[in-house]
Design an enzyme around this catalytic site. Structure first.
Site, PDB file in Angstrom:
ATOM      1  N   THR A  78      22.631 -22.762 -12.452  1.00  0.00           N
ATOM      2  CA  THR A  78      22.255 -22.266 -13.622  1.00  0.00           C
ATOM      3  C   THR A  78      20.726 -22.106 -13.276  1.00  0.00           C
ATOM      4  OG1 THR A  78      21.953 -24.421 -14.538  1.00  0.00           O
ATOM      5  CG2 THR A  78      24.062 -23.387 -15.071  1.00  0.00           C
ATOM      6  N   GLU A 133      28.466 -21.283 -16.691  1.00  0.00           N
ATOM      7  CA  GLU A 133      29.464 -22.464 -16.897  1.00  0.00           C
ATOM      8  C   GLU A 133      30.784 -21.694 -17.337  1.00  0.00           C
ATOM      9  OE1 GLU A 133      26.362 -22.665 -18.067  1.00  0.00           O
ATOM     10  OE2 GLU A 133      25.640 -24.641 -17.791  1.00  0.00           O
ATOM     11  N   LYS A 160      14.585 -26.892 -37.492  1.00  0.00           N
ATOM     12  CA  LYS A 160      15.068 -27.725 -38.808  1.00  0.00           C
ATOM     13  C   LYS A 160      14.188 -28.022 -39.656  1.00  0.00           C
ATOM     14  CE  LYS A 160      17.967 -29.102 -34.985  1.00  0.00           C
ATOM     15  NZ  LYS A 160      17.369 -29.016 -33.558  1.00  0.00           N
TER      16      LYS A 160
END
Lengths: 542, 542
Positions: free
Chosen positions: A185, A331, A433
């Site tokens: 990755t 993945e 958030k």
């Protein structure tokens, strides 16, 4: 247990090669190389694969040895894929666009013993050579007589090696669980992590992407592989196209060259093409500017990043080319979902990341791990499971990205609708958030990009005493235009809820990107913090 | 060995069900039943599958227990497929067209413990009941309130059982090598032999038949399953169509009813259909007679017997429906090859049995076992290998139909051309060895059928002192016409080499057939021998 009495023939890349050579011997592979357009058929390709296998055998490697490639999409890279994996070694494709320190880390971590390198990357490898601990053989991928700059390393020449090797070779019987390929990755957080694919996972994934509702591969198709073979095995196209006898067009280093892609689409009769949005955006612009047709092109697979409505509408309405949005991860081999909505389907539905292909299971959970309904509204942490999903990273602690039940945590926030169509809301580390609710940085960026002067946008969450986090919008303008924040804010307010509006809008000349071209929000957050600390050029828009 | 680090998620029918229920909950299954057209969606189907699983669990069977079905293509049979296999039992589909003695043999050999039986076959089972050694539970598949003749056996009623069972069930975790289904060959030689499919073989085979160059299944298609679910799992369509979210149309007992098939094709929007040549011949006649269109029908898959040129030309030229010829065997799950030549391709090429689908390996060998070239001319014994090919028969000695290297011997003689396209020349037990050369009984029969008065033809080899064997041709004429042997011979001589011409041409009123409708040449040879011995009605034509 009563066991079925069918043959237990292993699923291997060798079987893919054997099938293709018997059934599709005259199917072509066309490559753009430094020496021009190269063209041969699968029979010739696999004769060279066997020569390469003989060359590798001479090195006396152990089964499972890693052999790395630093190469573009062409016939030699294709040969390496098959010769390495079918010999029982691991084909480790390395992304040459990574930072040199990452490449060094990856080659040492994988303990690659042989390097196959496009001539263009010879200087890069030379610069790293002193740090490479395991590489014993350096092979340059180039024409037989290609000029070669003076170097320090003892480079072997690929074509010379092949010319001196026999074209017959008996490939070993492999277990389907044996490792066949390795990809790291890009590692925006921490060091790059390796995903070790098995022959089984590769064959099953290839089956899945050939399906009509995925890529739809057959010998009646011609595929343009405009996604790098050094990035998640070019989405498995070298295996899947070979398995189905699909003619393959490999654009070499030219996959960002829209004129070359358009030429290949016309001259080679391309029917489908796979690549990332930036590739298709530049092709779309080129097609419009040149008023070219798209020849036989029927569909494009868009993955690696979100497909914009402009891209989808452009190809579908102006050129009658179906856009199929796909989503996956290194993945996941990489394919997880494909949106196979028909051409001219509702755009909102078409831009979702799609339905899971058979084999891949999805679920979304809340922060307490409770599974959320597939109602198209509830968003949660996306987890996946399946026979081509990574179980653990290569030489890493087992639990790095898996929950206790073995599901892989994608790091994405997503919704799934009642028809199983998944939509990415945001990366979980990028979502903001605010007051107990979530603000999607991606949605906010898309809204900003709808403003005509905005060329690129990035939204990050910054700490806030009352709301926990609040969004800050960074924008890059077209051609040095100065963007009026109130005007942009006005535009945004027509597209997002008022409590989503960013606390600040900051114009910059450019935004940081990772080696693979993605927005680097980690770097942007660091820049933002540094800017605040130096109390300098942070325009306030409230 | 360096093992890949991907998840080892098993390939199971349960995964097919789980995927379909999540991703395609509203996809329809339409069935023709005794009570009319039944229609529901996969969500409802699998709720009933779980009810049935609860019912079966109450019987206290061991994992791997065999549960037999004697049923047509409808939603209840579909439910049985999934409930049985996903519960860890073996779904044993029994062909009700077999001779009762064969059915008795099969049920006893398999040791079936539960029987699920269409109401129409209740009398058949009643007649066998005294001989059935293992069956403990008899379940009749019929509507809740369907009238029921008085019987001796303690029949349980399917709908009553389901109504009394919960719709939630936790299916067991299964190993992919676990047995999931069982089918017996029709057994023209010796007793029927069982093929025990595994979950793995079934899923892999399903993947393969979904591919674009095979059946091409996706949620955009509507498939008419006009091949019986009691015969090789209806070519795996119940699994593969479910896996891809393809709408399924199940014609119940009406698959020989051309008017019903035409109606279903129109009213349900069928895009592809699978069946044997006789089904398509009668549909073709019906379409011509009624001057009906074919609606959305795009292609038909023709398998189970050779496709005639008349059939292929009729559908392709008159109705613009692509004909895809496919070949397989019960021992191959069944699919081995598909001819995916495009519509209106050269007819000679189109009528070959096709290219092997990925996973299936073919080879042809001479009588000494030497492999023969793929030149489209050399014919030899056809052998196959692959993950959905039978390794050994259920409860039979291992080597029954396999060579010492583990290849399955199909019993066919075939050629394979340079593009891997296989053509069956004859069954090896039917080919006529004359003077060291082979005469194809099939080719000779096809040549005879080109004579206008011939309705059916059968060629057998009879012993000959000089040539070892010579062909004898049996013919059945249309409508009681008397065929002039010299005229038929004249016709044949324009189509086959002179040394192929039969030594005798014998007209009969009918030819013997097996329970599955194939020419029974074993019986014909016995008839021929008996005729010679009785020195009666054997017309001599030389």
């Amino acid at each position: 247990m009563l066991t079925g009495q069918m043959m237990t023939t292993p699923l291997t890349v060798t079987a893919v090669m054997r099938h293709a050579e018997r059934v599709f011997p005259t199917t072509e592979i066309v490559s753009i190389t430094a020496a021009g357009r190269h063209r041969y058929c699968l029979r010739e390709a696999f004769a060279r694969v066997r020569r390469l296998a003989n060359v590798l055998q001479e090195f006396g490697l152990q089964p499972g040895a890693r052999i790395a490639t630093l190469a573009w999409n062409d016939h030699r890279h294709f040969e390496a894929y098959f010769a390495i994996s079918c010999s029982g070694y691991v084909c480790h494709t390395v992304n040459p666009r990574l930072f040199p320190a990452q490449i060094e880390y990856i080659l040492n971590h994988a303990e690659d013993e042989v390097l196959l390198v496009d001539a263009a990357f010879v200087p890069l490898v030379e610069s790293l050579a002193a740090q490479l601990k395991s590489v014993r053989h350096f092979i340059v991928l180039a024409e037989e007589g290609a000029a070669f700059p003076p170097t320090r390393l003892p480079w072997l020449r690929y074509e010379t090696l092949l010319a001196g090797a026999p074209s017959s070779f008996t490939f070993p019987q492999l277990h389907e669980e044996a490792a066949c390929a390795l990809a790291y990755t890009s590692g925006t957080t921490g060091d790059p992590k390796g995903v070790l694919y098995s022959h089984r996972s590769t064959v099953l994934h290839s089956f899945a992407i050939c399906m009509p509702a995925a890529f739809g591969l057959s010998s009646h198709e011609v595929v343009l592989t405009a996604v790098p073979m050094f990035h998640v095995n070019a989405w498995s196209l070298p295996y899947a196209a070979t398995l189905t006898g699909c003619k393959q067009v490999l654009p070499g280093s030219k996959m960002g060259d829209a004129a070359m892609l358009a030429d290949l689409i016309h001259s080679e009769g391309v029917t489908l093409a796979a690549g990332v949005p930036t590739v298709w955006s530049s092709l779309l612009t080129h097609l419009r500017n040149t008023k070219m047709s798209v020849g036989r092109l029927d569909r494009i697979i868009v993955g690696g990043a979100a497909c914009s409505s402009a891209l989808a509408e452009g190809f579908e309405r102006e050129f009658n080319v179906t856009v199929r949005h796909a989503w996956g991860m290194t993945e996941m081999s990489p394919l997880g979902t494909v949106n196979s909505a028909p051409r001219h389907a509702d755009l909102k539905q078409k831009l979702k990341q799609g339905q899971p292909i058979f084999g891949v299971e999805l679920k979304i959970v809340d922060s307490a791990g409770r599974e959320l309904p597939w109602n198209g509204v509830s968003s949660g942490f996306l987890k996946v499971r399946g026979p081509w999903v990574c179980r653990e990273y290569f030489r890493q602690p087992k639990s790095l990205a898996h929950d206790t039940s073995g599901w892989f945590e994608t790091g994405d926030i997503a919704t799934i609708d009642p028809q199983g169509c998944m939509q990415i809301v945001d990366r979980s580390k990028d979502i903001i958030k605010s007051g107990g609710e979530w603000i999607s940085s991606i949605d906010l960026e898309n809204a900003a990009c709808a403003y005509p002067d905005v060329r690129e946008a990035a939204v990050i969450g910054v700490p806030h005493a009352k709301w926990d986090e609040r969004p800050v919008l960074y924008v890059v303008a077209h051609h040095g235009v100065m963007i009026a924040p109130h005007s942009l804010r006005e535009c945004l307010s027509q597209r997002v809820a008022s409590w989503w509006l960013p606390d600040a809008i900051i114009q910059v000349d450019s935004l940081p990107h990772t080696a693979t071209g993605k927005l680097d929000k980690k770097a942007l957050r660091a820049f933002h913090r540094a800017s605040l600390q130096s109390e300098t050029a942070v325009p306030q828009d409230k």
